[in-house]
Design an enzyme around this catalytic site. Structure first.
Site, PDB file in Angstrom:
ATOM      1  N   TYR A  96      38.869  38.667  63.851  1.00 58.78           N
ATOM      2  CA  TYR A  96      39.672  38.515  65.058  1.00 58.78           C
ATOM      3  C   TYR A  96      38.747  38.456  66.265  1.00 58.78           C
ATOM      4  CZ  TYR A  96      44.271  39.381  62.957  1.00 58.78           C
ATOM      5  OH  TYR A  96      45.430  39.276  62.231  1.00 58.78           O
ATOM      6  N   ASP A 139      51.513  38.166  66.166  1.00 56.13           N
ATOM      7  CA  ASP A 139      52.612  38.479  67.070  1.00 56.13           C
ATOM      8  C   ASP A 139      52.842  37.374  68.098  1.00 56.13           C
ATOM      9  OD1 ASP A 139      53.111  40.934  65.894  1.00 56.13           O
ATOM     10  OD2 ASP A 139      51.770  42.017  67.250  1.00 56.13           O
ATOM     11  N   ARG A 199      50.668  37.928  59.912  1.00 52.60           N
ATOM     12  CA  ARG A 199      51.874  37.785  60.733  1.00 52.60           C
ATOM     13  C   ARG A 199      51.516  38.018  62.206  1.00 52.60           C
ATOM     14  NH1 ARG A 199      55.938  41.389  56.881  1.00 52.60           N
ATOM     15  NH2 ARG A 199      55.874  40.002  55.064  1.00 52.60           N
ATOM     16  N   ARG A 253      44.398  44.771  69.175  1.00 49.62           N
ATOM     17  CA  ARG A 253      44.798  44.871  70.581  1.00 49.62           C
ATOM     18  C   ARG A 253      44.630  46.292  71.103  1.00 49.62           C
ATOM     19  NH1 ARG A 253      50.627  42.356  70.911  1.00 49.62           N
ATOM     20  NH2 ARG A 253      50.412  43.118  73.062  1.00 49.62           N
TER      21      ARG A 253
END
Length: 254
Positions: free
Chosen positions: A112, A54, A52, A199
């Site tokens: 990522y 952002d 999911r 992040r």
């Protein structure tokens, strides 16, 4: 006609979207895919994503599955759906998977990538896919600090408020920090990630590279489980979901 479960690989520029998941406050990637499927098939089809992402986060290798009764060959779905999708979303691959497959719950690993434009002035060309940091960063210190993340740990300090994970224990298999000119690329490979975890890692390493935090801050945060031991949450625009891995695909590559 028998029902088939189809697994998609999806890439997108997340700049214009509220994230992967459907929301009432703006367009989502899931919504656009479901709209494209309805146009192609003439019926509503629910799409389930692996991650999911952002608002503002991009993807090179998001994965998603859906069930359908259709004569369209599985491998043809990219050609069919891309006719109806906006240009900033593209289906790049599709295949049939077993009926009990689940794109999210069966993911064995994810990669990522976080990109930083480390120059005095922001990039006009890459502004949507990099985070701009005007002060020169020390990538060697960033790399040294990042090594503490390797292995299995309780990453409670790296979870933003609002996460719904049942456990904060995760395994990081590899992490790299590389510079090429003004571009610094952080790449993290693990079995799963908490809400905003990458992040927070990126923001912390930026603060380390800037000299605001020392190279031992991540090791201390893993011990203390205190979010305040870490840096700020880096902007979403620099983050990309690069790859989602499944065990059956790993077996096929052997």
């Amino acid at each position: 006609m028998e029902q088939k479960r189809i697994l998609l690989t999806v890439s997108y520029d997340g700049t214009a979207y509220v994230g992967w998941q459907f929301q009432n406050n703006g367009p989502s990637i899931q919504e656009e895919l479901e709209k494209a499927l309805k146009k192609a098939l003439g019926q509503f089809v629910r799409v389930t994503g692996a991650s999911r992402t952002d608002a503002g986060v991009h993807a090179l290798g998001q994965r998603a599955h859906f069930d359908v009764c259709s004569s369209i060959p599985p491998e043809k779905y990219p050609f069919v759906l891309n006719r109806y999708l906006p240009e900033d979303i593209r289906v790049t691959a599709a295949r049939q998977v077993p009926d009990d497959f689940h794109a999210r719950f069966m993911a064995a690993g994810k990669i990522y990538t976080y990109r930083i434009h480390n120059a005095a002035h922001a990039s006009a060309v890459f502004r949507h896919c990099t985070s701009h940091v005007p002060v020169r960063l020390d990538e060697e210190k960033m790399r040294e600090c990042a090594q503490a993340l390797l292995g299995t740990h309780d990453f409670a300090a790296f979870a933003a408020a609002g996460g719904q994970a049942k456990t904060t224990v995760r395994t990081i298999d590899s992490i790299s920090v590389e510079r090429a000119g003004d571009e610094i690329t952080l790449r993290v490979h693990g079995n799963g990630f908490l809400y905003n975890m990458v992040r927070i890692i990126a923001g912390t390493l930026i603060d380390v590279g800037h000299g605001k935090l020392d190279t031992g801050c991540i090791a201390r945060a893993l011990e203390s489980k205190n979010r305040l031991d870490l840096g700020v949450t880096a902007p979403a625009c620099g983050l990309e979901l690069t790859q989602v891995e499944y065990d059956f695909e790993r077996d096929e590559r052997k």
